[in-house]
Enzyme design. Structure first.
Site, PDB file in Angstrom:
ATOM      1  N   VAL A 111      69.064  12.834 -19.633  1.00 35.04           N
ATOM      2  CA  VAL A 111      69.822  14.087 -19.747  1.00 35.04           C
ATOM      3  C   VAL A 111      71.211  13.929 -19.129  1.00 35.04           C
ATOM      4  O   VAL A 111      72.224  14.356 -19.706  1.00 35.04           O
ATOM      5  CB  VAL A 111      69.079  15.255 -19.049  1.00 35.04           C
ATOM      6  CG1 VAL A 111      69.923  16.524 -19.093  1.00 35.04           C
ATOM      7  CG2 VAL A 111      67.717  15.510 -19.694  1.00 35.04           C
TER       8      VAL A 111
ATOM      9  N   ASN B 298      71.251   5.712  -8.842  1.00 40.99           N
ATOM     10  CA  ASN B 298      70.730   4.473  -8.241  1.00 40.99           C
ATOM     11  C   ASN B 298      69.960   3.625  -9.255  1.00 40.99           C
ATOM     12  O   ASN B 298      69.392   2.602  -8.902  1.00 40.99           O
ATOM     13  CB  ASN B 298      69.832   4.785  -7.032  1.00 40.99           C
ATOM     14  CG  ASN B 298      68.591   5.559  -7.434  1.00 40.99           C
ATOM     15  OD1 ASN B 298      68.433   5.933  -8.590  1.00 40.99           O
ATOM     16  ND2 ASN B 298      67.705   5.815  -6.478  1.00 40.99           N
TER      17      ASN B 298
ATOM     18  N   THR C 254      65.392   5.052 -12.500  1.00 41.23           N
ATOM     19  CA  THR C 254      64.818   5.232 -13.843  1.00 41.23           C
ATOM     20  C   THR C 254      65.915   5.281 -14.914  1.00 41.23           C
ATOM     21  O   THR C 254      65.604   5.292 -16.099  1.00 41.23           O
ATOM     22  CB  THR C 254      63.977   6.532 -13.943  1.00 41.23           C
ATOM     23  OG1 THR C 254      64.782   7.636 -13.514  1.00 41.23           O
ATOM     24  CG2 THR C 254      62.721   6.461 -13.096  1.00 41.23           C
TER      25      THR C 254
ATOM     26  N   THR D 244      64.451  12.798  -2.925  1.00 37.45           N
ATOM     27  CA  THR D 244      65.626  13.075  -3.763  1.00 37.45           C
ATOM     28  C   THR D 244      65.761  14.575  -4.033  1.00 37.45           C
ATOM     29  O   THR D 244      66.858  15.130  -3.993  1.00 37.45           O
ATOM     30  CB  THR D 244      65.514  12.291  -5.087  1.00 37.45           C
ATOM     31  OG1 THR D 244      65.458  10.902  -4.767  1.00 37.45           O
ATOM     32  CG2 THR D 244      66.690  12.556  -6.004  1.00 37.45           C
TER      33      THR D 244
ATOM     34  N   TYR E 229      56.342  15.721  -7.516  1.00 34.42           N
ATOM     35  CA  TYR E 229      57.399  16.244  -8.400  1.00 34.42           C
ATOM     36  C   TYR E 229      57.448  17.770  -8.314  1.00 34.42           C
ATOM     37  O   TYR E 229      58.470  18.356  -7.957  1.00 34.42           O
ATOM     38  CB  TYR E 229      57.117  15.780  -9.819  1.00 34.42           C
ATOM     39  CG  TYR E 229      58.175  16.116 -10.834  1.00 34.42           C
ATOM     40  CD1 TYR E 229      59.458  15.590 -10.745  1.00 34.42           C
ATOM     41  CD2 TYR E 229      57.879  16.949 -11.916  1.00 34.42           C
ATOM     42  CE1 TYR E 229      60.420  15.877 -11.703  1.00 34.42           C
ATOM     43  CE2 TYR E 229      58.840  17.236 -12.881  1.00 34.42           C
ATOM     44  CZ  TYR E 229      60.102  16.697 -12.767  1.00 34.42           C
ATOM     45  OH  TYR E 229      61.052  16.984 -13.718  1.00 34.42           O
TER      46      TYR E 229
HETATM   47  P1  NAD Z   1      65.753  10.313 -16.069  1.00 32.09           P
HETATM   48  O1  NAD Z   1      64.709   9.622 -15.256  1.00 32.09           O
HETATM   49  O2  NAD Z   1      66.145   9.718 -17.378  1.00 32.09           O
HETATM   50  O3  NAD Z   1      67.070  10.538 -15.220  1.00 32.09           O
HETATM   51  C1  NAD Z   1      67.067  10.762 -13.834  1.00 32.09           C
HETATM   52  C2  NAD Z   1      68.172   9.914 -13.231  1.00 32.09           C
HETATM   53  O4  NAD Z   1      68.211  10.130 -11.812  1.00 32.09           O
HETATM   54  C3  NAD Z   1      67.940   8.410 -13.442  1.00 32.09           C
HETATM   55  O5  NAD Z   1      69.102   7.839 -13.979  1.00 32.09           O
HETATM   56  C4  NAD Z   1      67.653   7.889 -12.046  1.00 32.09           C
HETATM   57  O6  NAD Z   1      68.035   6.547 -11.885  1.00 32.09           O
HETATM   58  C5  NAD Z   1      68.437   8.867 -11.174  1.00 32.09           C
HETATM   59  N1  NAD Z   1      67.962   8.986  -9.793  1.00 32.09           N
HETATM   60  C6  NAD Z   1      66.699   9.249  -9.367  1.00 32.09           C
HETATM   61  N2  NAD Z   1      66.657   9.298  -8.027  1.00 32.09           N
HETATM   62  C7  NAD Z   1      67.925   9.073  -7.598  1.00 32.09           C
HETATM   63  C8  NAD Z   1      68.531   8.997  -6.309  1.00 32.09           C
HETATM   64  N3  NAD Z   1      67.824   9.152  -5.175  1.00 32.09           N
HETATM   65  N4  NAD Z   1      69.852   8.751  -6.230  1.00 32.09           N
HETATM   66  C9  NAD Z   1      70.584   8.568  -7.355  1.00 32.09           C
HETATM   67  N5  NAD Z   1      70.079   8.636  -8.603  1.00 32.09           N
HETATM   68  C10 NAD Z   1      68.759   8.881  -8.712  1.00 32.09           C
HETATM   69  O7  NAD Z   1      65.222  11.810 -16.268  1.00 32.09           O
HETATM   70  P2  NAD Z   1      65.809  12.973 -17.189  1.00 32.09           P
HETATM   71  O8  NAD Z   1      64.809  13.274 -18.223  1.00 32.09           O
HETATM   72  O9  NAD Z   1      67.203  12.658 -17.597  1.00 32.09           O
HETATM   73  O10 NAD Z   1      65.815  14.194 -16.153  1.00 32.09           O
HETATM   74  C11 NAD Z   1      67.011  14.607 -15.512  1.00 32.09           C
HETATM   75  C12 NAD Z   1      66.714  15.809 -14.627  1.00 32.09           C
HETATM   76  O11 NAD Z   1      66.201  16.884 -15.416  1.00 32.09           O
HETATM   77  C13 NAD Z   1      65.673  15.530 -13.535  1.00 32.09           C
HETATM   78  O12 NAD Z   1      66.057  16.197 -12.359  1.00 32.09           O
HETATM   79  C14 NAD Z   1      64.413  16.131 -14.084  1.00 32.09           C
HETATM   80  O13 NAD Z   1      63.536  16.555 -13.059  1.00 32.09           O
HETATM   81  C15 NAD Z   1      64.956  17.316 -14.893  1.00 32.09           C
HETATM   82  N6  NAD Z   1      64.033  17.655 -15.978  1.00 32.09           N
HETATM   83  C16 NAD Z   1      63.978  16.908 -17.130  1.00 32.09           C
HETATM   84  C17 NAD Z   1      63.070  17.242 -18.127  1.00 32.09           C
HETATM   85  C18 NAD Z   1      62.984  16.463 -19.410  1.00 32.09           C
HETATM   86  O14 NAD Z   1      62.149  16.799 -20.260  1.00 32.09           O
HETATM   87  N7  NAD Z   1      63.798  15.462 -19.645  1.00 32.09           N
HETATM   88  C19 NAD Z   1      62.217  18.339 -17.955  1.00 32.09           C
HETATM   89  C20 NAD Z   1      62.278  19.058 -16.770  1.00 32.09           C
HETATM   90  C21 NAD Z   1      63.209  18.716 -15.791  1.00 32.09           C
END
Ligand code: NAD
Ligand code: UDP
Length: 336
Positions: A15, A35, A38, A113, A166
């Site tokens: 996202v 970082n 993921t 985080t 989570y």
């Molecule tokens: P993703 O895992 O693709 O992206 C998360 C990013 O955060 C990754 O690039 C990861 O490397 C980075 N990250 C994690 N911990 C970190 C830290 N301590 N310092 C720096 N970077 C860090 O996930 P996503 O699907 O893109 O989700 C993005 C956000 O949206 C998240 O907060 C997630 O909880 C929220 N969210 C997403 C969904 C979905 O369906 N995609 C649904 C509900 C909530």
């Protein structure tokens, strides 16, 4: 005209990278902090040379290095996070693993985080007057007893189980947003994101969309957890990004909570059949696997509030969005 500065944590993720694209296209100066726990550099590779985009590989729960010679203007905030920007106008806090496989593997990091990381970013916003958006999740509703889920519902969450790292850390992040807004008048809001999909969704992160599409394209049996009667509501990422921006920028959104998702609900079995149909693999096998512990039985957002207050609702249908997503995976996998 003054350029808007935006800080996106988790900007190399699924996202976050789409949000960075959008903000850069709107003329923002964007700093993406990630970082790569993921996320992937390839998600932002096309932005790396853009004059208004900077990437900093950094864990938000560890200390940040001095950056670009910018002045140290907040010496008293632990580990110097505020040294990152002279002043951000917007902070989008998306850092956190999001897939069940990802957050269970990185469970302690996920907790920190969403708690310490959120605290640090809110401290920064308090001191610099930046607007803050926290990416929370539909998981705060747990296995919901109210359907569809409305923002006023408190949820049905297991605080002591494999998903707790989570669900509960997002709930703690929400409490921090509430306190910083009420105690310190920080211009903060949060969005509860429901299952979102699209290009750049990591094919190895175990989510249903990436699993089933890659399995179908590779001609492998599709893995269905449980009997497939559990439901989800899938939102295309471009729709979500519009919602994130509106929630962050519109007047009157501070101190508020918005569900962002597509209310089109579908069983996972039906979803699997749709994937097979769109991949042109109708005859492929579906194999059943055990339903993971605490897997929510149903999930569908009530988005009346976002429609009313943000004038936002998803525009991309599941078939259209899945079609675009499948094309993206097809390009990567090289399947016909
Ligand atoms: P993703 O895992 O693709 O992206 C998360 C990013 O955060 C990754 O690039 C990861 O490397 C980075 N990250 C994690 N911990 C970190 C830290 N301590 N310092 C720096 N970077 C860090 O996930 P996503 O699907 O893109 O989700 C993005 C956000 O949206 C998240 O907060 C997630 O909880 C929220 N969210 C997403 C969904 C979905 O369906 N995609 C649904 C509900 C909530
Ligand atoms: N699921 C499935 N097969 C898979 C991966 C997931 O049937 O290969 C199911 C999972 O049990 C859940 C739903 O699909 O009921 C959505 O799972 P996902 O991990 O994408 O996200 P969640 O909504 O559970 O966070």
């Amino acid at each position: 005209m003054k350029r808007i500065h935006s800080l996106v944590t988790g900007g190399a993720g699924f996202v976050g990278s789409h949000l960075c694209d959008f903000l850069v296209s709107q003329g923002h100066q964007v700093i993406c902090v990630d970082n790569l726990i993921t996320g992937k550099l390839e998600n932002i590779a096309h932005l790396r040379r853009h004059p208004h985009f900077r990437f900093l590989q950094q864990d938000i729960i560890k200390g940040l290095p001095r950056f670009l010679g910018l002045p140290r203007f907040l010496k008293d905030v632990a580990q110097g996070f505020p040294r990152l920007l002279p002043k951000a106008d917007y902070v989008f806090h998306l850092a956190s693993p999001a897939s069940p496989v990802g957050y269970m593997k990185n469970s302690i990091e996920t907790i920190l985080t969403n708690s310490i990381g959120t605290y640090r970013l809110l401290e920064y916003c308090r001191r610099k007057g930046a607007r803050f958006l926290f990416a929370s999740t539909s998981e705060v509703y747990g296995n919901p007893l109210v359907h569809p889920q409305v923002e006023s519902y408190w949820g049905n969450v297991n605080s002591f189980g494999p998903r707790s790292c989570y669900d509960e850390s997002k709930r703690l992040g929400e409490a921090l947003v509430y306190e910083y807004h009420h105690k310190y008048k920080v211009n903060a809001r949060l969005v509860r994101i429901f299952n979102t999909y699209g290009p750049r969704l990591n094919e190895n992160d175990g989510r249903v969309v990436s699993n089933l599409i890659t399995q179908a394209l590779k001609g492998r049996p599709l893995t269905l957890y449980g009997d497939g009667s559990q439901t989800r509501s899938f939102c295309y990422v471009a729709d979500l990004v519009q919602g994130l921006w509106k929630a962050a920028s519109l007047p009157g959104t501070e101190g508020d909570v918005f569900n962002l998702g597509n209310p089109q609900e579908i069983t996972i079995l039906q979803f699997a059949k749709t994937v097979l149909q769109l991949c042109g693999k109708r005859g492929a096998k579906i194999v059943k696997k055990p339903l993971p512990q605490d897997d929510p039985i149903k999930r569908k957002p009530d988005i009346s509030k976002a429609k009313r207050a943000l004038r936002w609702e998803p525009k991309v249908s599941l078939k259209e969005g899945l079609g675009r997503t499948i094309e993206w995976y097809r390009g990567r996998i090289g399947a016909v």
